[in-house]
Design a protein around this motif. Structure first.
Motif, PDB file in Angstrom:
ATOM      1  N   VAL A 198     -11.930 -10.072  -3.926  1.00 17.33           N
ATOM      2  CA  VAL A 198     -10.809 -10.865  -4.433  1.00 17.33           C
ATOM      3  C   VAL A 198     -10.117 -11.573  -3.275  1.00 17.33           C
ATOM      4  O   VAL A 198      -9.805 -10.959  -2.249  1.00 17.33           O
ATOM      5  CB  VAL A 198      -9.812  -9.950  -5.177  1.00 17.33           C
ATOM      6  CG1 VAL A 198      -8.588 -10.738  -5.617  1.00 17.33           C
ATOM      7  CG2 VAL A 198     -10.490  -9.296  -6.374  1.00 17.33           C
ATOM      8  N   SER A 199      -9.869 -12.863  -3.436  1.00 16.24           N
ATOM      9  CA  SER A 199      -9.190 -13.615  -2.381  1.00 16.24           C
ATOM     10  C   SER A 199      -7.782 -14.045  -2.791  1.00 16.24           C
ATOM     11  O   SER A 199      -6.967 -14.384  -1.935  1.00 16.24           O
ATOM     12  CB  SER A 199     -10.007 -14.862  -1.995  1.00 16.24           C
ATOM     13  OG  SER A 199     -10.230 -15.682  -3.135  1.00 16.24           O
ATOM     14  N   ASP A 200      -7.520 -14.046  -4.108  1.00 20.04           N
ATOM     15  CA  ASP A 200      -6.170 -14.359  -4.571  1.00 20.04           C
ATOM     16  C   ASP A 200      -5.205 -13.293  -4.047  1.00 20.04           C
ATOM     17  O   ASP A 200      -5.410 -12.094  -4.290  1.00 20.04           O
ATOM     18  CB  ASP A 200      -6.125 -14.401  -6.099  1.00 20.04           C
ATOM     19  CG  ASP A 200      -4.729 -14.653  -6.635  1.00 20.04           C
ATOM     20  OD1 ASP A 200      -4.275 -15.803  -6.585  1.00 20.04           O
ATOM     21  OD2 ASP A 200      -4.093 -13.666  -7.080  1.00 20.04           O
ATOM     22  N   LEU A 201      -4.169 -13.721  -3.339  1.00 20.88           N
ATOM     23  CA  LEU A 201      -3.293 -12.780  -2.635  1.00 20.88           C
ATOM     24  C   LEU A 201      -2.600 -11.812  -3.591  1.00 20.88           C
ATOM     25  O   LEU A 201      -2.461 -10.618  -3.282  1.00 20.88           O
ATOM     26  CB  LEU A 201      -2.260 -13.547  -1.805  1.00 20.88           C
ATOM     27  CG  LEU A 201      -1.461 -12.722  -0.786  1.00 20.88           C
ATOM     28  CD1 LEU A 201      -2.385 -12.060   0.229  1.00 20.88           C
ATOM     29  CD2 LEU A 201      -0.439 -13.600  -0.068  1.00 20.88           C
ATOM     30  N   MET A 231      -4.606  -4.552  -5.878  1.00 17.12           N
ATOM     31  CA  MET A 231      -5.633  -3.546  -5.591  1.00 17.12           C
ATOM     32  C   MET A 231      -5.214  -2.653  -4.421  1.00 17.12           C
ATOM     33  O   MET A 231      -5.424  -1.440  -4.450  1.00 17.12           O
ATOM     34  CB  MET A 231      -6.960  -4.234  -5.275  1.00 17.12           C
ATOM     35  CG  MET A 231      -7.602  -4.919  -6.462  1.00 17.12           C
ATOM     36  SD  MET A 231      -9.336  -5.342  -6.188  1.00 17.12           S
ATOM     37  CE  MET A 231     -10.111  -3.741  -6.391  1.00 17.12           C
ATOM     38  N   ILE A 232      -4.614  -3.259  -3.397  1.00 18.73           N
ATOM     39  CA  ILE A 232      -4.124  -2.485  -2.248  1.00 18.73           C
ATOM     40  C   ILE A 232      -3.068  -1.483  -2.710  1.00 18.73           C
ATOM     41  O   ILE A 232      -3.031  -0.323  -2.267  1.00 18.73           O
ATOM     42  CB  ILE A 232      -3.534  -3.428  -1.180  1.00 18.73           C
ATOM     43  CG1 ILE A 232      -4.632  -4.280  -0.542  1.00 18.73           C
ATOM     44  CG2 ILE A 232      -2.774  -2.643  -0.121  1.00 18.73           C
ATOM     45  CD1 ILE A 232      -5.513  -3.571   0.428  1.00 18.73           C
ATOM     46  N   PHE A 233      -2.199  -1.901  -3.628  1.00 16.25           N
ATOM     47  CA  PHE A 233      -1.161  -1.036  -4.196  1.00 16.25           C
ATOM     48  C   PHE A 233      -1.792   0.163  -4.921  1.00 16.25           C
ATOM     49  O   PHE A 233      -1.396   1.314  -4.698  1.00 16.25           O
ATOM     50  CB  PHE A 233      -0.302  -1.847  -5.164  1.00 16.25           C
ATOM     51  CG  PHE A 233       0.672  -1.032  -5.983  1.00 16.25           C
ATOM     52  CD1 PHE A 233       1.935  -0.741  -5.493  1.00 16.25           C
ATOM     53  CD2 PHE A 233       0.326  -0.573  -7.250  1.00 16.25           C
ATOM     54  CE1 PHE A 233       2.834   0.001  -6.249  1.00 16.25           C
ATOM     55  CE2 PHE A 233       1.218   0.172  -8.008  1.00 16.25           C
ATOM     56  CZ  PHE A 233       2.473   0.459  -7.498  1.00 16.25           C
ATOM     57  N   ALA A 234      -2.781  -0.114  -5.777  1.00 13.28           N
ATOM     58  CA  ALA A 234      -3.407   0.948  -6.560  1.00 13.28           C
ATOM     59  C   ALA A 234      -4.164   1.924  -5.671  1.00 13.28           C
ATOM     60  O   ALA A 234      -4.142   3.145  -5.899  1.00 13.28           O
ATOM     61  CB  ALA A 234      -4.340   0.333  -7.602  1.00 13.28           C
ATOM     62  N   ILE A 235      -4.832   1.419  -4.643  1.00 13.18           N
ATOM     63  CA  ILE A 235      -5.551   2.293  -3.707  1.00 13.18           C
ATOM     64  C   ILE A 235      -4.573   3.211  -2.986  1.00 13.18           C
ATOM     65  O   ILE A 235      -4.809   4.408  -2.834  1.00 13.18           O
ATOM     66  CB  ILE A 235      -6.377   1.460  -2.711  1.00 13.18           C
ATOM     67  CG1 ILE A 235      -7.552   0.778  -3.425  1.00 13.18           C
ATOM     68  CG2 ILE A 235      -6.893   2.340  -1.569  1.00 13.18           C
ATOM     69  CD1 ILE A 235      -8.249  -0.281  -2.604  1.00 13.18           C
ATOM     70  N   GLY A 236      -3.445   2.662  -2.536  1.00  8.01           N
ATOM     71  CA  GLY A 236      -2.426   3.481  -1.876  1.00  8.01           C
ATOM     72  C   GLY A 236      -1.867   4.540  -2.805  1.00  8.01           C
ATOM     73  O   GLY A 236      -1.645   5.682  -2.397  1.00  8.01           O
ATOM     74  N   LEU A 237      -1.641   4.169  -4.062  1.00  7.57           N
ATOM     75  CA  LEU A 237      -1.109   5.122  -5.049  1.00  7.57           C
ATOM     76  C   LEU A 237      -2.038   6.325  -5.184  1.00  7.57           C
ATOM     77  O   LEU A 237      -1.598   7.479  -5.124  1.00  7.57           O
ATOM     78  CB  LEU A 237      -0.937   4.405  -6.388  1.00  7.57           C
ATOM     79  CG  LEU A 237      -0.308   5.178  -7.561  1.00  7.57           C
ATOM     80  CD1 LEU A 237       0.369   4.205  -8.526  1.00  7.57           C
ATOM     81  CD2 LEU A 237      -1.327   6.016  -8.333  1.00  7.57           C
ATOM     82  N   VAL A 289     -14.630   0.598  -3.644  1.00 10.21           N
ATOM     83  CA  VAL A 289     -15.938  -0.005  -3.899  1.00 10.21           C
ATOM     84  C   VAL A 289     -15.766  -1.314  -4.661  1.00 10.21           C
ATOM     85  O   VAL A 289     -16.415  -2.333  -4.350  1.00 10.21           O
ATOM     86  CB  VAL A 289     -16.841   0.971  -4.682  1.00 10.21           C
ATOM     87  CG1 VAL A 289     -18.139   0.277  -5.102  1.00 10.21           C
ATOM     88  CG2 VAL A 289     -17.144   2.203  -3.846  1.00 10.21           C
ATOM     89  N   GLN A 290     -14.886  -1.318  -5.673  1.00 13.23           N
ATOM     90  CA  GLN A 290     -14.603  -2.551  -6.411  1.00 13.23           C
ATOM     91  C   GLN A 290     -14.017  -3.619  -5.497  1.00 13.23           C
ATOM     92  O   GLN A 290     -14.324  -4.809  -5.633  1.00 13.23           O
ATOM     93  CB  GLN A 290     -13.627  -2.269  -7.561  1.00 13.23           C
ATOM     94  CG  GLN A 290     -14.253  -1.603  -8.760  1.00 13.23           C
ATOM     95  CD  GLN A 290     -13.286  -1.578  -9.937  1.00 13.23           C
ATOM     96  OE1 GLN A 290     -12.161  -1.089  -9.820  1.00 13.23           O
ATOM     97  NE2 GLN A 290     -13.719  -2.100 -11.070  1.00 13.23           N
ATOM     98  N   ASN A 337       0.823  -1.196   0.000  1.00 15.21           N
ATOM     99  CA  ASN A 337       0.000   0.000   0.000  1.00 15.21           C
ATOM    100  C   ASN A 337       0.865   1.258   0.000  1.00 15.21           C
ATOM    101  O   ASN A 337       0.607   2.209  -0.738  1.00 15.21           O
ATOM    102  CB  ASN A 337      -0.924  -0.029   1.221  1.00 15.21           C
ATOM    103  CG  ASN A 337      -1.845   1.167   1.310  1.00 15.21           C
ATOM    104  OD1 ASN A 337      -1.521   2.153   1.956  1.00 15.21           O
ATOM    105  ND2 ASN A 337      -3.000   1.086   0.677  1.00 15.21           N
ATOM    106  N   ASN A 338       1.907   1.244   0.806  1.00 17.59           N
ATOM    107  CA  ASN A 338       2.790   2.408   0.898  1.00 17.59           C
ATOM    108  C   ASN A 338       3.773   2.496  -0.268  1.00 17.59           C
ATOM    109  O   ASN A 338       4.228   3.598  -0.603  1.00 17.59           O
ATOM    110  CB  ASN A 338       3.526   2.385   2.232  1.00 17.59           C
ATOM    111  CG  ASN A 338       2.628   2.824   3.375  1.00 17.59           C
ATOM    112  OD1 ASN A 338       2.276   3.982   3.492  1.00 17.59           O
ATOM    113  ND2 ASN A 338       2.218   1.880   4.214  1.00 17.59           N
TER     114      ASN A 338
END
Length: 439
Positions: free
Chosen positions: A347-350, A356-362, A340-341, A304-305
């Motif tokens: 999504v459960s695939d790590l 997605m966590i990366f893009a949200i942090g960006l 929201v997505q 995320n960071n």
């Protein structure tokens, strides 16, 4: 006459190349925020280990995570404005010492939730001071055309420190315990403070404004201007008390020319902090609760960071060509849509989850960091630290609230996906409010 002298100095800084000293000031600001990010997120990544060793509840963990944020709010709103009176450099040095000592004490205290909360509040005081003044001093040393980029690079130190703490914690905690993570961090902070003492000059814009000792201030201003490869000034006149100058107190933030900008800034900071600190505080624990390992939870926060660092550089470069408001609003709205997505697709695939966590942090941290550059442009030099400090300080009530609320919701059975949906709504509102600004 003082205003004229200050404008001459500002023009001198603006009409010339970026020099080594300017980059040095930005580098110091980056390191200060790096320490802040390391300190705050260290508690997040150490949370599962503290819970295991102390046997605390999710609600207790929420209060511990919010404690530093309470201190940050007080530090930014009450203490950071003192830099408009006593100087940026003095406040920054004091804050660095406070953070270093409190981090060491965090690793040494006996098992006590009350003591942990108290020392985390104290640590937050120093972080709040640095957040406001790191951005202020960078904006005052850099030519106007690069000011947005400089402020975003300074504040980028925070997610960069937050990114680094994950791998460091994953190495230190299994071998030496969570306590040593804070002790090592505190010692490194105190060492950095020594370096800052010898490398960070006082803001020439502050010295030109205060009118306390014109002869001595003129000497210091010209010494710093020469170090920046700029011509000196010949005169600095003490301010006329009859001049209607802005004063460094919160009332000046409600003057007719800036009142609505101030209210909008406070609102956007509150909404952004609400979502940002939910993520910074709870991602590792929520991953563990969802069945992933402690290391996978820490890695998710690190990812995320990592996104945040890239997002901050990206929006910083964009805002050298485009006015601030539109890119910030776009980044806020896009991060909300991704959250929201995140809820809808579950999504459960790590690997996909971390993407997605990366893009949200960006997107989220890119937008939020650029808010410091926007705030630096809203306020004049006389009240800049006060303005940024109060925006960040009052806004941090959102940062204080979100970990506690999330803690109670987790205790009530809310999971990772539900909480991401809930905390997407403040970002939609922030995007709408930011469009009010024309900077």
């Amino acid at each position: 006459m003082t205003v004229q002298s200050r404008q001459i100095i500002r023009d001198q800084i603006d009409n010339g190349p970026v020099t080594l000293l300017m980059m040095q000031v930005v580098g110091v600001g980056f390191l200060l925020n790096f320490v802040d990010g390391f300190d705050v997120v260290a508690m997040s990544v150490a949370g599962p280990s503290i819970s295991a060793s102390w046997g605390i509840t999710d609600a207790d963990k929420g209060w511990i995570l919010s404690a530093a944020l309470v201190g940050m709010a007080i530090g930014a709103a009450v203490l950071a404005p003192l830099a408009d009176v006593f100087g940026r450099r003095k406040l920054i040095l004091a804050a660095t010492a406070l953070i270093g000592v409190s981090m060491i004490v965090t690793g040494l205290i006996p098992q006590s939730i009350t003591l942990m909360i108290l020392i985390r509040v104290i640590s937050g005081l120093g972080i709040g001071i640095i957040f406001a003044n790191g951005a202020a001093i960078a904006s005052e040393f850099i030519p106007d055309r690069f000011r947005n980029l400089a402020v975003t690079l300074v504040v980028m130190g925070y997610p960069f420190g937050a990114m680094v703490v994950g791998p460091v914690a994953d190495f230190i905690i299994p071998l030496q315990g969570w306590e040593m993570l804070f002790i090592y961090g505190g010692l490194a902070t105190l060492l950095m403070g020594v370096g800052i003492y010898f490398t960070l000059p006082e803001s020439v814009m502050f010295l030109a404004t205060r009118g306390k000792n014109p002869e001595r201030d003129l000497e210091r201003i010209n010494k710093t201007l020469r170090a920046m490869k700029r011509e000196g000034v010949t005169e600095l006149v003490k301010p006329d008390p009859s001049e209607d100058a802005a004063s460094a107190h919160v009332g000046s933030l409600m003057a007719p020319g800036v009142r609505w900008s101030t209210i909008c800034l406070w609102s956007v900071y509150f909404l952004g902090f609400l979502t940002l600190y939910f993520q910074l505080s709870w991602i590792p624990s929520l991953f563990v609760d969802a069945g992933y390992s402690r290391s996978e939870g820490i890695f998710a926060l690190t990812v995320n960071n990592m996104g945040a660092v890239i997002g901050i550089v990206l929006i910083g470069l964009i805002t050298t060509k485009v006015k601030l408001a539109k890119p910030i609003a776009f980044f806020f709205a896009a991060s909300a849509l991704l959250m929201v997505q995140f809820y809808l697709f579950r999504v459960s695939d790590l690997q996909q989850l971390n993407l997605m966590i990366f893009a949200i942090g960006l997107l989220l941290q890119g937008a939020f960091t650029a808010m410091y550059a926007l705030a630096a442009r809203v306020y004049s030099v006389e009240i800049r630290a006060t303005g940024i400090g109060w925006a960040a300080g009052l806004g941090r009530t959102g940062a204080i609230l979100s970990p506690v609320v999330a803690g109670y919701l987790v205790g009530a059975g809310w999971g990772l996906y539900d909480l991401f949906l809930l905390f997407s709504f403040p970002l939609f509102a922030a995007a709408i409010l930011v469009l009010r600004f024309k900077h």
